[in-house]
Design an enzyme around this catalytic site. Sequence first.
Site, PDB file in Angstrom:
ATOM      1  N   LYS A  17     -11.002  -4.848  -3.785  1.00  0.00           N
ATOM      2  CA  LYS A  17     -11.955  -3.772  -4.095  1.00  0.00           C
ATOM      3  C   LYS A  17     -11.239  -2.562  -4.665  1.00  0.00           C
ATOM      4  O   LYS A  17     -11.815  -1.757  -5.375  1.00  0.00           O
ATOM      5  CB  LYS A  17     -12.813  -3.406  -2.875  1.00  0.00           C
ATOM      6  N   LYS A  61       0.815  -1.224   0.000  1.00  0.00           N
ATOM      7  CA  LYS A  61       0.000   0.000   0.000  1.00  0.00           C
ATOM      8  C   LYS A  61       0.844   1.268   0.000  1.00  0.00           C
ATOM      9  O   LYS A  61       0.452   2.282  -0.536  1.00  0.00           O
ATOM     10  CB  LYS A  61      -0.959   0.020   1.204  1.00  0.00           C
ATOM     11  N   LYS A  78      -4.568 -11.037  -5.782  1.00  0.00           N
ATOM     12  CA  LYS A  78      -5.855 -11.314  -5.127  1.00  0.00           C
ATOM     13  C   LYS A  78      -6.932 -10.362  -5.677  1.00  0.00           C
ATOM     14  O   LYS A  78      -6.617  -9.244  -6.111  1.00  0.00           O
ATOM     15  CB  LYS A  78      -5.740 -11.180  -3.602  1.00  0.00           C
TER      16      LYS A  78
END
Length: 336
Positions: free
Chosen positions: A206, A115, A203
């Site tokens: 969202k 991130k 993966k």
Amino acid sequence: MKTILTGIRANSELTLGNYLGALLPMVRLANKHSEKMNVNIFVPDLHSIIADIDGNLQKNIIRTIKYYLAAGLKINPNVHIYRQSYVPAHSELCWILNCIATMGEASRMTQYKEKSDGRDSCNVGIFDYPILMAADILLYSAEYVPIGEDQFQHIELTRNLAMRFNNRFGEIFTVPVKTAEQVEFMGISDGVRIRDLLNPEKKMSKSTAAENSKIMLDDDPELAKKKIMSATTDSLGKIKYDMFNQPGISNLLTIDALVTDTPLQDVISTWAGETKYGDLKKKVGADVATMLSEFQNRLKDIQDDEIFALFDLGEKYANEVANAKLREAQKAFGLR
Ligand code: TYM
């Protein structure tokens, strides 16, 4: 009584990955064990704000709990539903744990690395989020924490922090079981990681921009079918479960097993020797569409008031349990 605990951030619509990796396993476990165990299901709203918030946080918090009910969660007095930010002990224990966690171990967390991606502008919350997660778990002495595979590293961190604290200050925290035992408790052979439909090396998330890469729980069932039909596969021409060489096909087999509640091994055997990827996609698409339409039908009948009533009861319980554990940790540190 032992405790099972889990949470899902309320950032936006959830994906099929969240549903199959965390929500559904939790609901099945809760329904199986809630006669004899505490089942804590909370909305980690303080974790939600590490990401950009689109102005719908309140709505999403309520909807996250509706999702559990729509997925079949049965409520009884051992099931506790609460919001993290309504239990201030989470933030307070997080601070105490911050002071025994090291920069090194927090920097090694894959989610932080992914991130932050080396950006100085990354917020400190992203760095600290696994330590808040450890506080979420340790306050309730939870041994079992059903989660998807991407969160396993955080369970190991939680275990390490609990053991470190206990070694230095006395046996205050219950150490959650190892990830291998978590998986066994969840009744699955391995951690669940639903893959991105277009890029099955990753993966399903969202936060991925491409709409066809993910199925959202509010997707029209017909649209979900189309997304499955356009999923990336391979050119090997055989339907085989092989995550390394055929991640796209293996992902579809995994999705079908979970959606139809069939052991993965049985799904693999059914398709063994088959070669037509289109047939597999049609079957998976139809099963996902059926699941989505049943889920969406149940969801629309759940009222906000039901959720607020659950929060009222759950937050009273959570504050009692969490404050008592926080007090023990504060005393051990010499803060009380
Ligand atoms: P979050 O909100 O990112 O994800 C919620 C749950 O969904 C699982 N998941 C997946 N599982 C399989 N395949 C996927 N593609 C997939 N994507 C997401 C995640 O593993 C997770 O179980 N830090 C947590 C929330 C949290 C928490 C906690 C969980 C905060 N405190 C304490 C358990 C206990 C998070 O960000 O999950």
